[in-house]
Write a protein that holds these residues in place. Structure first.
Motif, PDB file in Angstrom:
ATOM      1  N   LYS A 192       0.831  -1.180   0.000  1.00 43.74           N
ATOM      2  CA  LYS A 192       0.000   0.000   0.000  1.00 43.74           C
ATOM      3  C   LYS A 192       0.880   1.249   0.000  1.00 43.74           C
ATOM      4  O   LYS A 192       2.004   1.232   0.476  1.00 43.74           O
ATOM      5  N   ASN A 193       0.352   2.342  -0.528  1.00 38.52           N
ATOM      6  CA  ASN A 193       1.108   3.583  -0.560  1.00 38.52           C
ATOM      7  C   ASN A 193       1.159   4.210   0.827  1.00 38.52           C
ATOM      8  O   ASN A 193       0.186   4.145   1.578  1.00 38.52           O
ATOM      9  N   PRO A 194       2.270   4.863   1.178  1.00 38.40           N
ATOM     10  CA  PRO A 194       2.334   5.557   2.465  1.00 38.40           C
ATOM     11  C   PRO A 194       1.299   6.678   2.518  1.00 38.40           C
ATOM     12  O   PRO A 194       0.994   7.308   1.503  1.00 38.40           O
ATOM     13  N   ARG A 195       0.776   6.926   3.706  1.00 43.40           N
ATOM     14  CA  ARG A 195      -0.188   8.010   3.868  1.00 43.40           C
ATOM     15  C   ARG A 195       0.486   9.318   4.242  1.00 43.40           C
ATOM     16  O   ARG A 195      -0.014  10.390   3.919  1.00 43.40           O
ATOM     17  N   VAL A 196       1.599   9.242   4.944  1.00 37.95           N
ATOM     18  CA  VAL A 196       2.253  10.444   5.448  1.00 37.95           C
ATOM     19  C   VAL A 196       3.138  11.085   4.376  1.00 37.95           C
ATOM     20  O   VAL A 196       3.487  10.453   3.381  1.00 37.95           O
ATOM     21  N   ALA A 197       3.481  12.351   4.600  1.00 44.25           N
ATOM     22  CA  ALA A 197       4.434  13.065   3.744  1.00 44.25           C
ATOM     23  C   ALA A 197       5.836  12.841   4.300  1.00 44.25           C
ATOM     24  O   ALA A 197       6.071  13.025   5.497  1.00 44.25           O
TER      25      ALA A 197
ATOM     26  N   ARG B   7       6.056  -3.248   5.986  1.00 49.93           N
ATOM     27  CA  ARG B   7       7.316  -2.555   5.744  1.00 49.93           C
ATOM     28  C   ARG B   7       7.227  -1.209   6.453  1.00 49.93           C
ATOM     29  O   ARG B   7       6.147  -0.771   6.826  1.00 49.93           O
ATOM     30  N   LEU B   8       8.380  -0.559   6.638  1.00 44.20           N
ATOM     31  CA  LEU B   8       8.418   0.712   7.354  1.00 44.20           C
ATOM     32  C   LEU B   8       8.827   1.837   6.420  1.00 44.20           C
ATOM     33  O   LEU B   8       9.713   1.670   5.579  1.00 44.20           O
TER      34      LEU B   8
ATOM     35  N   TYR C  17      -3.508  17.568   5.372  1.00 43.02           N
ATOM     36  CA  TYR C  17      -3.214  16.913   6.637  1.00 43.02           C
ATOM     37  C   TYR C  17      -3.403  15.414   6.482  1.00 43.02           C
ATOM     38  O   TYR C  17      -4.035  14.931   5.526  1.00 43.02           O
ATOM     39  N   VAL C  18      -2.840  14.688   7.444  1.00 43.57           N
ATOM     40  CA  VAL C  18      -2.943  13.227   7.455  1.00 43.57           C
ATOM     41  C   VAL C  18      -3.264  12.797   8.883  1.00 43.57           C
ATOM     42  O   VAL C  18      -2.658  13.279   9.836  1.00 43.57           O
ATOM     43  N   ILE C  19      -4.209  11.895   9.022  1.00 42.50           N
ATOM     44  CA  ILE C  19      -4.543  11.318  10.325  1.00 42.50           C
ATOM     45  C   ILE C  19      -4.404   9.806  10.230  1.00 42.50           C
ATOM     46  O   ILE C  19      -5.051   9.171   9.381  1.00 42.50           O
ATOM     47  N   ILE C  20      -3.565   9.258  11.072  1.00 44.97           N
ATOM     48  CA  ILE C  20      -3.389   7.813  11.071  1.00 44.97           C
ATOM     49  C   ILE C  20      -3.387   7.313  12.514  1.00 44.97           C
ATOM     50  O   ILE C  20      -3.019   8.049  13.439  1.00 44.97           O
TER      51      ILE C  20
END
Length: 322
Positions: free
Chosen positions: A13-18, A126-127, A158-161
């Motif tokens: 999956k694609n990362p959500r954060v910048a 993965r990290l 913004y990103v919320i995880i």
């Protein structure tokens, strides 16, 4: 695990954060003491390339069940930029991982990652490393506020995880922790390297104040740097030779070896805790390198005159690599 051939991980999956914010990037600190300290902290925390000539019995093992082996490899590969697909040297892989994490810790005192789940297998991860700037925590969530100038790049504001999707590792408390480490850099950056700023202003006007003693200023500055980095035992390269005895210089060299051993053991401990958190039955074990406890014992023996400086250096040093 020995002679294992690593395979390329599955699509994720694609990362959500910048990952970073260009608008908040600052110029690299040109303060020489701060720059040298940063470089020395992260270099060769583990043997570079997994090769260490001083100890022939250096080894890295991972105690893992066969069903979790590929998960561990995928996580470790995501933590380094090294292309190790198809290679069988686990020592090299782990050495690269630890040194890369040490680099991030040395640059800011902590490193933060998003835990990304596999598209096909929800039990694989993965990290993904990202900046800790504009990152806030509230109500079990991590909120990343993206600066207005960078929103066009990341196409979001913004990103919320969930907090459980974040892995954070910071400098160990025995070395001052995150805040203590950041404080060191703040203090090291207080002074210019040759003369203070007010004197530079006068010199730019072709004036040389007769009241200012450059040698005394350099000595006082070096003493301040030595005191600031005393917990780490940083040797200041050649600068310290002018302000301390041979014995104290060796004492600091060994203390710095101890600090890097603490950092190495802390990173490996945090990785093992991450595996348990992700319910992966695995543990990394490193053998054949001087431990923090052993280095402290060696330092004590040197202080008591039971071993020579040369013997103490041989027992503790990580500088000899093939």
């Amino acid at each position: 695990m020995k002679n294992h051939k690593y395979e390329s991980p599955n699509p994720l999956k694609n990362p959500r954060v910048a990952r970073h914010f260009r608008s908040l990037s600052r110029e690299i600190d040109t303060n020489l003491s701060a720059h040298m300290f940063f470089q020395d902290v992260h270099i060769a925390v583990m043997p570079i390339g997994g090769r260490f000539s001083q100890e022939q019995d250096f080894s890295v093992e991972i105690q893992v069940s066969s069903e979790h082996e590929s998960q561990v490899i995928a996580i470790l590969q995501s933590l380094t930029d090294s292309d190790l697909f198809g290679k069988s040297d686990f020592k090299q892989l782990l050495s690269d991982v630890v040194n890369k994490i040490a680099l991030y810790l040395a640059s800011g005192g902590r490193s933060i990652y998003e835990i990304i789940r596999d598209k096909e297998n929800e039990n694989a991860w993965r990290l993904y490393s990202f900046t800790d700037k504009r990152l806030f925590r509230a109500f079990g969530k991590c909120i990343q506020i993206i600066p207005k100038a960078d929103r066009h790049l990341w196409e979001k504001s913004y990103v919320i995880i969930p907090k459980e999707d974040i892995w954070e590792i910071a400098m160990p408390e025995v070395l001052g922790g995150f805040r203590g480490y950041r404080s060191i850099f703040k203090k090291l950056s207080r002074f210019s390297q040759i003369v203070p700023s007010f004197l530079m202003d006068e010199m730019s006007q072709q004036k040389w104040p007769t009241y200012f003693n450059v040698k005394n200023y350099e000595k006082e500055k070096n003493l301040f740097v030595a005191k600031t980095t005393a917990r780490w035992g940083w040797h200041m390269r050649s600068s310290g030779l002018r302000i301390w005895t041979e014995f104290y210089g060796m004492y600091r060299f060994i203390t710095f070896d101890w600090a890097k051993a603490c950092l190495r053991e802390h990173i490996i401990k945090e990785l093992n805790q991450l595996f348990r958190r992700l319910q992966i039955d695995a543990e990394i074990v490193v053998k054949g390198l001087p431990t923090a406890r052993e280095i402290l014992k060696t330092r004590q023996q040197m202080c008591e005159g039971k071993i020579t400086f040369n013997e103490a250096s041989k027992r503790c040093s990580m500088s000899r690599v093939e």
